[in-house]
Design an enzyme around this catalytic site. Structure first.
Site, PDB file in Angstrom:
ATOM      1  N   LYS A   1      21.987 -22.370   1.596  1.00  0.00           N
ATOM      2  CA  LYS A   1      22.363 -21.016   2.041  1.00  0.00           C
ATOM      3  C   LYS A   1      21.134 -20.255   2.548  1.00  0.00           C
ATOM      4  CE  LYS A   1      23.970 -19.804  -2.070  1.00  0.00           C
ATOM      5  NZ  LYS A   1      23.783 -21.041  -2.853  1.00  0.00           N
TER       6      LYS A   1
ATOM      7  N   ARG B   1      11.895 -23.910  -8.537  1.00  0.00           N
ATOM      8  CA  ARG B   1      11.861 -22.472  -8.813  1.00  0.00           C
ATOM      9  C   ARG B   1      12.075 -22.269 -10.327  1.00  0.00           C
ATOM     10  NH1 ARG B   1      16.280 -19.660  -5.221  1.00  0.00           N
ATOM     11  NH2 ARG B   1      17.529 -19.719  -7.124  1.00  0.00           N
TER      12      ARG B   1
ATOM     13  N   ARG C   1      12.446 -28.721  -5.685  1.00  0.00           N
ATOM     14  CA  ARG C   1      11.929 -27.404  -5.267  1.00  0.00           C
ATOM     15  C   ARG C   1      11.147 -26.748  -6.409  1.00  0.00           C
ATOM     16  NH1 ARG C   1      16.024 -22.692  -3.688  1.00  0.00           N
ATOM     17  NH2 ARG C   1      16.556 -23.003  -5.889  1.00  0.00           N
TER      18      ARG C   1
ATOM     19  N   ARG D   1      30.072 -13.441  -4.620  1.00  0.00           N
ATOM     20  CA  ARG D   1      30.140 -14.606  -5.498  1.00  0.00           C
ATOM     21  C   ARG D   1      31.309 -14.536  -6.462  1.00  0.00           C
ATOM     22  NH1 ARG D   1      24.201 -15.989  -5.308  1.00  0.00           N
ATOM     23  NH2 ARG D   1      24.024 -17.897  -6.482  1.00  0.00           N
TER      24      ARG D   1
ATOM     25  N   ARG E   1      24.404 -23.263 -13.464  1.00  0.00           N
ATOM     26  CA  ARG E   1      24.652 -22.587 -12.180  1.00  0.00           C
ATOM     27  C   ARG E   1      25.791 -23.271 -11.430  1.00  0.00           C
ATOM     28  NH1 ARG E   1      18.765 -23.094 -10.128  1.00  0.00           N
ATOM     29  NH2 ARG E   1      19.521 -22.476  -8.074  1.00  0.00           N
TER      30      ARG E   1
HETATM   31  P1  AP5 Z   1      18.157 -23.377  -0.304  1.00  0.00           P
HETATM   32  O1  AP5 Z   1      18.299 -23.048   1.139  1.00  0.00           O
HETATM   33  O2  AP5 Z   1      17.257 -22.537  -1.151  1.00  0.00           O
HETATM   34  O3  AP5 Z   1      19.603 -23.459  -0.975  1.00  0.00           O
HETATM   35  P2  AP5 Z   1      20.483 -22.272  -1.555  1.00  0.00           P
HETATM   36  O4  AP5 Z   1      21.898 -22.639  -1.320  1.00  0.00           O
HETATM   37  O5  AP5 Z   1      20.009 -20.953  -1.034  1.00  0.00           O
HETATM   38  O6  AP5 Z   1      20.116 -22.489  -3.086  1.00  0.00           O
HETATM   39  P3  AP5 Z   1      19.641 -21.502  -4.207  1.00  0.00           P
HETATM   40  O7  AP5 Z   1      19.222 -22.340  -5.348  1.00  0.00           O
HETATM   41  O8  AP5 Z   1      18.661 -20.507  -3.694  1.00  0.00           O
HETATM   42  O9  AP5 Z   1      21.016 -20.807  -4.475  1.00  0.00           O
HETATM   43  P4  AP5 Z   1      21.518 -20.104  -5.714  1.00  0.00           P
HETATM   44  O10 AP5 Z   1      22.868 -19.674  -5.285  1.00  0.00           O
HETATM   45  O11 AP5 Z   1      21.461 -20.864  -6.978  1.00  0.00           O
HETATM   46  O12 AP5 Z   1      20.404 -18.967  -5.898  1.00  0.00           O
HETATM   47  P5  AP5 Z   1      20.332 -17.443  -5.491  1.00  0.00           P
HETATM   48  O13 AP5 Z   1      18.931 -17.157  -5.150  1.00  0.00           O
HETATM   49  O14 AP5 Z   1      21.385 -17.057  -4.516  1.00  0.00           O
HETATM   50  O15 AP5 Z   1      17.751 -24.931  -0.400  1.00  0.00           O
HETATM   51  C1  AP5 Z   1      17.468 -25.535  -1.653  1.00  0.00           C
HETATM   52  C2  AP5 Z   1      16.449 -26.679  -1.418  1.00  0.00           C
HETATM   53  O16 AP5 Z   1      17.056 -27.679  -0.602  1.00  0.00           O
HETATM   54  C3  AP5 Z   1      15.195 -26.200  -0.674  1.00  0.00           C
HETATM   55  O17 AP5 Z   1      14.076 -26.876  -1.195  1.00  0.00           O
HETATM   56  C4  AP5 Z   1      15.459 -26.603   0.785  1.00  0.00           C
HETATM   57  O18 AP5 Z   1      14.279 -26.870   1.484  1.00  0.00           O
HETATM   58  C5  AP5 Z   1      16.319 -27.860   0.611  1.00  0.00           C
HETATM   59  N1  AP5 Z   1      17.292 -28.031   1.694  1.00  0.00           N
HETATM   60  C6  AP5 Z   1      18.063 -27.075   2.283  1.00  0.00           C
HETATM   61  N2  AP5 Z   1      18.852 -27.605   3.231  1.00  0.00           N
HETATM   62  C7  AP5 Z   1      18.590 -28.948   3.235  1.00  0.00           C
HETATM   63  C8  AP5 Z   1      19.085 -30.053   4.012  1.00  0.00           C
HETATM   64  N3  AP5 Z   1      20.039 -29.888   4.969  1.00  0.00           N
HETATM   65  N4  AP5 Z   1      18.593 -31.279   3.752  1.00  0.00           N
HETATM   66  C9  AP5 Z   1      17.644 -31.467   2.783  1.00  0.00           C
HETATM   67  N5  AP5 Z   1      17.113 -30.455   2.031  1.00  0.00           N
HETATM   68  C10 AP5 Z   1      17.591 -29.219   2.251  1.00  0.00           C
HETATM   69  O19 AP5 Z   1      20.702 -16.751  -6.877  1.00  0.00           O
HETATM   70  C11 AP5 Z   1      19.869 -16.903  -8.017  1.00  0.00           C
HETATM   71  C12 AP5 Z   1      20.494 -16.175  -9.200  1.00  0.00           C
HETATM   72  O20 AP5 Z   1      20.583 -14.754  -8.905  1.00  0.00           O
HETATM   73  C13 AP5 Z   1      21.926 -16.579  -9.557  1.00  0.00           C
HETATM   74  O21 AP5 Z   1      21.947 -17.713 -10.418  1.00  0.00           O
HETATM   75  C14 AP5 Z   1      22.429 -15.303 -10.249  1.00  0.00           C
HETATM   76  O22 AP5 Z   1      21.932 -15.222 -11.565  1.00  0.00           O
HETATM   77  C15 AP5 Z   1      21.786 -14.198  -9.432  1.00  0.00           C
HETATM   78  N6  AP5 Z   1      22.633 -13.740  -8.308  1.00  0.00           N
HETATM   79  C16 AP5 Z   1      22.332 -13.838  -6.971  1.00  0.00           C
HETATM   80  N7  AP5 Z   1      23.330 -13.332  -6.238  1.00  0.00           N
HETATM   81  C17 AP5 Z   1      24.276 -12.909  -7.114  1.00  0.00           C
HETATM   82  C18 AP5 Z   1      25.564 -12.315  -6.956  1.00  0.00           C
HETATM   83  N8  AP5 Z   1      26.076 -12.048  -5.745  1.00  0.00           N
HETATM   84  N9  AP5 Z   1      26.270 -12.017  -8.088  1.00  0.00           N
HETATM   85  C19 AP5 Z   1      25.760 -12.243  -9.318  1.00  0.00           C
HETATM   86  N10 AP5 Z   1      24.563 -12.824  -9.541  1.00  0.00           N
HETATM   87  C20 AP5 Z   1      23.820 -13.155  -8.439  1.00  0.00           C
END
Ligand code: AP5
Length: 189
Positions: free
Chosen positions: A8, A133, A131, A83, A144
């Site tokens: 994403k 994090r 990654r 979400r 998650r």
């Molecule tokens: P990346 O692009 O970072 O993937 P992503 O889908 O953004 O994954 P995240 O782990 O960031 O998502 P998340 O939903 O868990 O976290 P968020 O920050 O939103 O890619 C991941 C890896 O894969 C990278 O190393 C990238 O290089 C690689 N990659 C990407 N595409 C690829 C491809 N095609 N091929 C190979 N490799 C690839 O949320 C974090 C926390 O915040 C949540 O757990 C929650 O506690 C809170 N939160 C955030 N938003 C909300 C909400 N709306 N409501 C409630 N809590 C929330």
């Protein structure tokens, strides 16, 4: 939308730069608040560390404030929001208000598209573990994923039923995913 590690953030950043519209990641906003130790960050950190969703009301306040900023007037890509069904319903209401706001250039006819990136679980886990994090440890990743299945996956039916869903196979090279998204979401057409 899409599970953790689906790409994403990666795709939203690329498309935001291409289309010159802000990429708004609720995860990044929350992580910045945690680092800055704001009241919001202190509340959110425990949820994030456990892989749980941060309460809806906090996220809805963040998104309402961010979408009211001037740079969001001509479009945006939201990454990681909505979400839950509560957040999605709130977003509808907010967009309705914003499209009618004085001075807004938002065109209600453009409407909202929801993208779901689909990637198998074993690929997601291996992407996130490499990654590294703070919330990318095996236990939190599993939680998650579970939270995604329970609370976010229902939004696929929510948006599909309204013909607003764009479903994309995210288990391909990044450039191929970008190309398909550009085609499906073309803002020139
Ligand atoms: P990346 O692009 O970072 O993937 P992503 O889908 O953004 O994954 P995240 O782990 O960031 O998502 P998340 O939903 O868990 O976290 P968020 O920050 O939103 O890619 C991941 C890896 O894969 C990278 O190393 C990238 O290089 C690689 N990659 C990407 N595409 C690829 C491809 N095609 N091929 C190979 N490799 C690839 O949320 C974090 C926390 O915040 C949540 O757990 C929650 O506690 C809170 N939160 C955030 N938003 C909300 C909400 N709306 N409501 C409630 N809590 C929330």
């Amino acid at each position: 939308m899409g599970p953790p590690g689906a790409g994403k953030g990666t795709q939203a950043q690329i498309l935001g730069a291409l289309w010159k519209i802000p990429h708004i990641s609720t995860g990044e906003i929350l992580r910045a608040c945690v680092v800055a130790k704001t009241a919001l960050g202190l509340k959110a950190q425990a949820y994030m560390d456990r892989g749980e969703l941060v309460p809806d009301q906090l996220l809805m306040d963040i998104v309402q404030e961010r979408l009211n900023e001037p740079d969001a007037n001509a479009g945006w890509i939201l990454d990681g929001f909505p979400r839950t069904v509560t957040q999605a319903t709130f977003l509808d209401k907010l967009l309705h208000e914003l499209s009618g706001a004085e001075g807004s250039t938002s065109n209600p006819k453009c409407g909202l598209k929801a993208v779901n990136l689909d990637v198998p679980d074993d690929i997601l886990v291996s992407r996130l573990l490499s990654r590294g994090r703070q919330d990318d440890n095996e236990e939190t990743i599993r939680r998650r994923l579970q939270v995604y299945r329970e609370q976010t996956e229902p939004l696929i039916d929510f948006y599909s039923g309204r013909q607003q869903l764009v479903a994309v196979d995210g288990d391909r090279a990044m450039e191929l995913v970008t190309a398909e998204l550009q085609q499906s979401l073309s803002i020139d057409s």
